[in-house]
Scaffold this motif. Structure first.
Motif, PDB file in Angstrom:
ATOM      1  N   GLY A  37       0.785  -1.147   0.059  1.00  0.00           N
ATOM      2  CA  GLY A  37      -0.175   0.117  -0.091  1.00  0.00           C
ATOM      3  C   GLY A  37       0.799   1.308  -0.124  1.00  0.00           C
ATOM      4  O   GLY A  37       0.247   2.381   0.585  1.00  0.00           O
ATOM      5  N   VAL A  38       2.013   1.337  -0.849  1.00  0.00           N
ATOM      6  CA  VAL A  38       2.876   2.584  -0.740  1.00  0.00           C
ATOM      7  C   VAL A  38       2.476   3.062  -1.967  1.00  0.00           C
ATOM      8  O   VAL A  38       2.253   2.564  -3.002  1.00  0.00           O
ATOM      9  N   ASP A  39       2.298   4.604  -1.700  1.00  0.00           N
ATOM     10  CA  ASP A  39       2.086   5.454  -2.599  1.00  0.00           C
ATOM     11  C   ASP A  39       3.141   6.025  -3.535  1.00  0.00           C
ATOM     12  O   ASP A  39       4.287   6.328  -2.984  1.00  0.00           O
ATOM     13  N   ILE A  40       3.083   5.620  -4.781  1.00  0.00           N
ATOM     14  CA  ILE A  40       4.076   6.177  -5.744  1.00  0.00           C
ATOM     15  C   ILE A  40       3.590   7.201  -6.447  1.00  0.00           C
ATOM     16  O   ILE A  40       2.417   7.140  -7.180  1.00  0.00           O
ATOM     17  N   ARG A  41       4.250   8.508  -6.541  1.00  0.00           N
ATOM     18  CA  ARG A  41       4.093   9.442  -7.270  1.00  0.00           C
ATOM     19  C   ARG A  41       4.958   9.847  -8.509  1.00  0.00           C
ATOM     20  O   ARG A  41       6.138   9.939  -7.957  1.00  0.00           O
ATOM     21  N   LEU A  42       4.303   9.611  -9.676  1.00  0.00           N
ATOM     22  CA  LEU A  42       5.216   9.834 -10.992  1.00  0.00           C
ATOM     23  C   LEU A  42       4.861  11.250 -11.401  1.00  0.00           C
ATOM     24  O   LEU A  42       3.918  11.687 -11.751  1.00  0.00           O
ATOM     25  N   HIS A  43       6.130  11.766 -11.902  1.00  0.00           N
ATOM     26  CA  HIS A  43       5.996  13.076 -12.479  1.00  0.00           C
ATOM     27  C   HIS A  43       7.257  13.407 -13.375  1.00  0.00           C
ATOM     28  O   HIS A  43       8.160  12.756 -13.504  1.00  0.00           O
ATOM     29  N   ARG A  44       6.656  14.466 -14.238  1.00  0.00           N
ATOM     30  CA  ARG A  44       7.664  14.735 -15.271  1.00  0.00           C
ATOM     31  C   ARG A  44       7.878  16.362 -15.230  1.00  0.00           C
ATOM     32  O   ARG A  44       8.660  16.630 -15.968  1.00  0.00           O
ATOM     33  N   ILE A  45       7.491  16.969 -14.473  1.00  0.00           N
ATOM     34  CA  ILE A  45       7.690  18.296 -14.214  1.00  0.00           C
ATOM     35  C   ILE A  45       7.480  18.646 -12.716  1.00  0.00           C
ATOM     36  O   ILE A  45       7.030  18.305 -11.862  1.00  0.00           O
ATOM     37  N   ILE A  46       8.638  19.417 -12.392  1.00  0.00           N
ATOM     38  CA  ILE A  46       9.110  19.565 -11.032  1.00  0.00           C
ATOM     39  C   ILE A  46       7.851  20.223 -10.284  1.00  0.00           C
ATOM     40  O   ILE A  46       7.733  19.889  -9.092  1.00  0.00           O
ATOM     41  N   TYR A  47       7.663  21.404 -10.850  1.00  0.00           N
ATOM     42  CA  TYR A  47       6.523  22.177  -9.902  1.00  0.00           C
ATOM     43  C   TYR A  47       5.212  21.560  -9.605  1.00  0.00           C
ATOM     44  O   TYR A  47       4.506  21.879  -8.598  1.00  0.00           O
ATOM     45  N   LYS A  48       4.923  20.419 -10.626  1.00  0.00           N
ATOM     46  CA  LYS A  48       3.674  19.595 -10.375  1.00  0.00           C
ATOM     47  C   LYS A  48       4.032  18.839  -9.008  1.00  0.00           C
ATOM     48  O   LYS A  48       3.079  18.565  -8.096  1.00  0.00           O
ATOM     49  N   VAL A  49       5.053  18.399  -8.872  1.00  0.00           N
ATOM     50  CA  VAL A  49       5.468  17.696  -7.659  1.00  0.00           C
ATOM     51  C   VAL A  49       5.392  18.248  -6.415  1.00  0.00           C
ATOM     52  O   VAL A  49       4.564  18.032  -5.342  1.00  0.00           O
ATOM     53  N   ILE A  50       5.888  19.704  -6.511  1.00  0.00           N
ATOM     54  CA  ILE A  50       6.019  20.388  -5.193  1.00  0.00           C
ATOM     55  C   ILE A  50       4.499  20.726  -4.976  1.00  0.00           C
ATOM     56  O   ILE A  50       4.017  20.730  -3.699  1.00  0.00           O
ATOM     57  N   GLU A  51       3.659  21.181  -6.000  1.00  0.00           N
ATOM     58  CA  GLU A  51       2.352  21.561  -5.734  1.00  0.00           C
ATOM     59  C   GLU A  51       1.531  20.226  -5.091  1.00  0.00           C
ATOM     60  O   GLU A  51       0.895  20.379  -4.202  1.00  0.00           O
ATOM     61  N   GLU A  52       1.552  19.027  -5.670  1.00  0.00           N
ATOM     62  CA  GLU A  52       0.919  18.031  -4.916  1.00  0.00           C
ATOM     63  C   GLU A  52       1.483  17.699  -3.760  1.00  0.00           C
ATOM     64  O   GLU A  52       0.321  17.314  -2.912  1.00  0.00           O
ATOM     65  N   ILE A  53       2.587  17.791  -3.400  1.00  0.00           N
ATOM     66  CA  ILE A  53       2.966  17.520  -1.970  1.00  0.00           C
ATOM     67  C   ILE A  53       2.411  18.480  -1.314  1.00  0.00           C
ATOM     68  O   ILE A  53       2.262  18.102  -0.005  1.00  0.00           O
ATOM     69  N   GLU A  54       2.420  19.785  -1.427  1.00  0.00           N
ATOM     70  CA  GLU A  54       2.089  20.701  -0.605  1.00  0.00           C
ATOM     71  C   GLU A  54       0.478  20.502  -0.352  1.00  0.00           C
ATOM     72  O   GLU A  54       0.343  20.698   0.847  1.00  0.00           O
ATOM     73  N   PHE A  55      -0.219  20.164  -1.166  1.00  0.00           N
ATOM     74  CA  PHE A  55      -1.685  19.719  -0.917  1.00  0.00           C
ATOM     75  C   PHE A  55      -1.905  18.601  -0.050  1.00  0.00           C
ATOM     76  O   PHE A  55      -2.428  18.424   0.850  1.00  0.00           O
ATOM     77  N   ALA A  56      -0.713  17.791  -0.325  1.00  0.00           N
ATOM     78  CA  ALA A  56      -1.117  16.460   0.430  1.00  0.00           C
ATOM     79  C   ALA A  56      -0.700  16.659   2.091  1.00  0.00           C
ATOM     80  O   ALA A  56      -1.366  16.441   3.025  1.00  0.00           O
ATOM     81  N   MET A  57       0.166  17.711   2.048  1.00  0.00           N
ATOM     82  CA  MET A  57       0.596  18.173   3.459  1.00  0.00           C
ATOM     83  C   MET A  57      -0.413  19.035   4.326  1.00  0.00           C
ATOM     84  O   MET A  57      -0.769  18.725   5.352  1.00  0.00           O
ATOM     85  N   LYS A  58      -1.102  19.715   3.384  1.00  0.00           N
ATOM     86  CA  LYS A  58      -2.190  20.317   3.894  1.00  0.00           C
ATOM     87  C   LYS A  58      -3.373  19.609   4.656  1.00  0.00           C
ATOM     88  O   LYS A  58      -3.978  19.399   5.512  1.00  0.00           O
TER      89      LYS A  58
END
Ligand SMILES: Nc1nc2c(ncn2[C@@H]2O[C@H](COP(=O)(O)OP(=O)(O)OP(=O)(O)O)[C@@H](O)[C@H]2O)c(=O)[nH]1
Length: 785
Positions: free
Chosen positions: A659-680
């Motif tokens: 049940g490990v979550d893997i996030r695959l991305h090709r654009i840096i800011y998308k990663v940051i944005e997603e993580i920031e949301f997850a953190m909130k």
């Protein structure tokens, strides 16, 4: 004659009881212990021994009664050398122990000696020998003091004789104990005249690093620690022998002795930063500037670099973001310029964070049709923080919508005032697409670098920084290095970060094999034992052995640090942390195609700032997401971020199972944005009180079983059934609680708005009075920024 006990007699003649007992046994008179009562015949026997002895000695010994004064000269005479030889050579110089060691041989010497050495019948076999020694020496007694301080001379003669006499008798242990005991007993009785201490000569100068203990300082000065302690005391410093003295204290003491003192600065060979200290600047020559291009997304960084190099590298870039760190060199007007191609500011910051000052000049690209954007400001701040001169390239001037004045205006607000407006910032209008203005940009770069007087010494061993590194299937570890000083040669023994090796092959930025690379030159090298990290320092060493030693030491200590960090992320302590609920942490594992992207991602992720949550990157690496990444993620409840990489088949299976979550991305800011949301989303909601209305109590009604109903009039906002309430009487809160019932006439109401009357009962509170104010509030969730 009253009966006398052994110990009493011993005291009378000032001898140890044991000696008395031994003496008696020699005459076949057996007594049990020191408490035994002596028969008259025994007393007279002893008298004949001791009284005679004392009578014979008295004239010589003057002040001292009997045996003691006697034994002393003989002791001094023979004993010292022998005593030294025997027991403790280092102590030989001291008075008493030597005398004791001595006593053994003196036994044979009848009267007085026997009194003294008593305990050593065991030493008998060697007696003759030692006695003769003792005898021979006795006349020279006065000179003894001197010999006392020359243990070397004493040892060879007396030592061997003693040893042989002691051991065969098997009394070594006993002898030693006896000696000790005797020493204790005799010391107060027979104080030797204090030996004049021969002070060692003071050294002219002492050195120390960091600090010294009192004992260490005493040793260096050749003085007794007690003397140093006394001196410190006089200076107002209370110190013990093992106390560490700081520089000041050491200097004070040395000043007291008029000894020069110098602090040695220890050079850590494994600290690569040490090698970056400036050397003899007279040998320096001009070197090319190293330039970093920064700016907002899509403002034309890549196109500009591309235009400068007359190549096309924009095509094929995922998401249009420059993702790989590279470095290139161009020649303009016969002068070289080195460009670092970085993914935005992240790499720039990462390098800086590691203390690597690589860039001499920053070009900030601003699209003339778009103006100053958030990342433009970031770039400016990074360059300013690094104290690097800035040149503004106002790009896309070919576009009809280009508005360079606006760019200048906006940048002025950030402290960058164009020369035309009286400032000192160079603005160069360009079109990266058409190539217009590129020449003058390069000209300006060279102009600014000239002012900066960039110099290096090509003759020294190379030092520099890793721009990029990765593991190549065919070639092994491949690292792009920027030589910052000196010249790097093929075959050089080198330490790069925590790796080491010999430069096997060097390839220039245009893919040509080169044998050497001078200052400011980027080269790709192979030959390292492992993959270093972007931002790591490199240093060329004099020989391969040293390089290996330094590299291995660095790798070991890095591993230790890594391990100690990793042990913190276990299932056990994670559980504890969660249970305690004290801290919320988001654990991340970052994998990317190349090390540079990993670094850039990690730096950006760590910058995410959401109150109450820490981002913790527990593992990073270049290459595909593997099963071991997943197990680490599972064990530490981490999310795996893959940038331009995919999980392999096993990893995919493991991730599903765990049940490990893997996030695959090709654009840096998308990663940051997603993580920031997850953190909130991760955070516990935070509430703040919001007052929604007020009602005035106009009359009260007591109803049995219900309590007191407050007949109220809503004066402000509204009162809701589920709101919290405060009862305020003359400005003071008299109760705080919840509404029990809220009614409009006879009906329950959900809420009652301003201007309406209502009946309110409050949970657990009936003491409402006319003219009280009921304040209603709700707790509202705060949206985190
Ligand atoms: N008209 C015009 N278009 C340009 C110019 N410079 C760049 N562009 C275009 O702007 C877009 C973005 O350019 P890039 O060079 O990829 O921008 P970048 O800043 O490197 O972008 P990232 O790598 O995404 O950060 C591309 O479509 C370019 O063709 C220019 O001078 N004039």
């Amino acid at each position: 004659m009253t009966k006398i006990r052994v110990h009493e007699y011993a005291k009378k003649v000032d001898k140890p009881s044991k000696e008395i007992i031994n003496e008696l046994s020699k005459h076949n008179i057996n007594v049990q212990n020191h408490m035994a009562t002596l028969e008259d015949n025994a007393v007279s026997k002893l008298d004949s021994i001791y009284k005679n002895a004392s009578a014979g000695q008295r004239p010589a010994a003057q002040s001292r009664p009997s045996g003691q004064s006697q034994s002393r000269p003989s002791q001094g005479g023979q004993s010292r050398p022998s005593g030294q030889g025997q027991s403790r050579p280092s102590q030989g110089g001291q008075s008493r122990p030597s005398g004791q060691g001595q006593s053994r041989p003196s036994q044979g010497g009848q009267s007085r000696p026997s009194g003294q050495s008593q305990s050593r019948p065991a030493a008998a076999p060697s007696q003759g020998q030692s006695r003769s020694q003792g005898n021979g020496q006795r006349p020279t007694t006065p000179a003894k003091t001197g010999s006392n301080f020359t243990p070397k001379a004493a040892k060879p003669t007396a030592g061997p004789g003693q040893r042989s006499s002691g051991r065969p008798g098997g009394g070594n242990r006993n002898g030693f104990q006896n000696r000790n005991r005797k020493g204790k007993q005799q010391q107060p009785v027979n104080p030797l005249p204090p030996m004049p201490k021969k002070e060692k000569e003071l050294p002219a100068k002492i050195t120390f690093s960091e600090s010294l203990t009192v004992a260490e300082l005493a040793k260096k000065l050749g003085r007794e620690p007690s003397e140093i302690i006394k001196k410190l005391f006089m200076l107002g410093v209370m110190a013990t022998i093992n106390q560490e003295l700081d520089k000041d204290a050491i200097e004070l003491i040395c000043a007291e002795y008029e000894v020069e003192v110098e602090e040695e600065i220890l050079v850590d060979k494994t600290d690569l930063e040490v090698y970056f200290e400036p050397e003899d600047e007279s040998l320096n020559e001009e070197r090319p500037p190293v330039v970093t291009i920064m700016g907002h997304v899509d403002h034309g960084k890549t196109t500009l670099l591309d235009s400068i190099r007359h190549t096309k590298v924009t095509a094929g870039e995922a998401g249009g973001i420059t993702q790989h760190i590279g470095a290139y060199q161009v020649v303009d007007n016969g002068k070289k310029i080195t460009f670092l191609d970085t993914p935005g500011h992240a790499a720039f910051t990462t390098m800086r964070a590691r203390g690597a000052k690589v860039t001499d000049l920053a070009i900030i690209v601003v699209a003339a049709d778009d103006g100053v954007m958030p990342q433009t400001v970031e770039a400016i701040n990074h360059a300013k923080a690094a104290e690097v001169p800035i040149i503004i390239a106002v790009n896309k001037m070919d576009k009809p919508s280009a508005n360079p004045d606006r760019v200048m205006q906006e940048l002025t607000e950030h402290g960058l005032v164009p020369e035309a407006w009286g400032g000192d910032t160079i603005f160069v209008p360009i079109s990266a697409l058409t190539g217009d203005g590129i020449d003058s940009l390069l000209e300006m770069i060279l102009l600014v670098s000239e002012v900066g007087e960039l110099k290096a010494n090509p003759a020294r061993r190379a030092i520099g920084t890793v721009i990029e590194a990765e593991l190549d299937k065919g070639r092994g570890s491949v690292a792009t290095l920027l030589v910052q000083d000196g010249t790097l040669n093929v075959g050089d023994p080198i330490v790069v970060g925590n790796t080491f090796g010999r430069v096997r092959a060097m390839v220039s930025d245009v893919g040509r094999r080169v044998k050497e690379a001078g200052p400011s030159t980027p080269v790709e090298i192979t030959g390292l034992n492992d993959v270093p990290q972007a931002g790591d320092r490199f240093v060329v060493f004099e020989d391969e052995k040293t390089a290996r030693q330094v590299g291995e030491t660095r790798a070991t200590s890095a591993l230790q640090v890594q391990r100690s960090e990793k042990t913190r992320v276990t299932l056990d302590n994670l559980f504890d942390q969660l249970k305690q609920g004290e801290m919320k942490e988001l654990n991340l594992i970052v994998k990317a195609d190349v090390q540079g992207a990993v670094e850039a991602m990690a730096a950006s992720l760590l910058k995410i700032d959401v109150e109450g949550v820490n981002v913790k990157i527990i593992h990073t690496g270049a290459g595909a997401i593997t099963e071991s990444d997943i197990s680490l993620a599972a064990a530490s409840n981490a999310i795996v971020i893959g940038f331009n990489v995919r999980p392999d088949a096993n990893a995919k299976r493991a991730a599903e199972a765990e049940g490990v979550d893997i996030r695959l991305h090709r654009i840096i800011y998308k990663v940051i944005e997603e993580i920031e949301f997850a953190m909130k989303g991760l955070l516990d909601p935070e509430f703040e009180e919001k007052i929604i209305g007020q009602a005035e109590i106009r009359s009260t009604f007591k109803v049995s079983k219900v309590g007191t109903i407050a007949g109220s009039y809503v004066t402000e906002g509204k009162i809701t059934r589920d709101s919290g309430v405060r009862v305020i009487r003359e400005g003071i809160v008299v109760f705080e609680g919840e509404i029990d019932t809220l009614k409009r006439f006879k009906d329950d109401a959900k809420e009652v708005a301003k201007g309406y009357e209502c009946g309110i009962t409050i949970k657990n509170f009936n003491d409402v009075k006319e003219m009280d104010i009921i304040e209603a509030y709700i707790m509202e969730e705060i949206v985190r920024k």
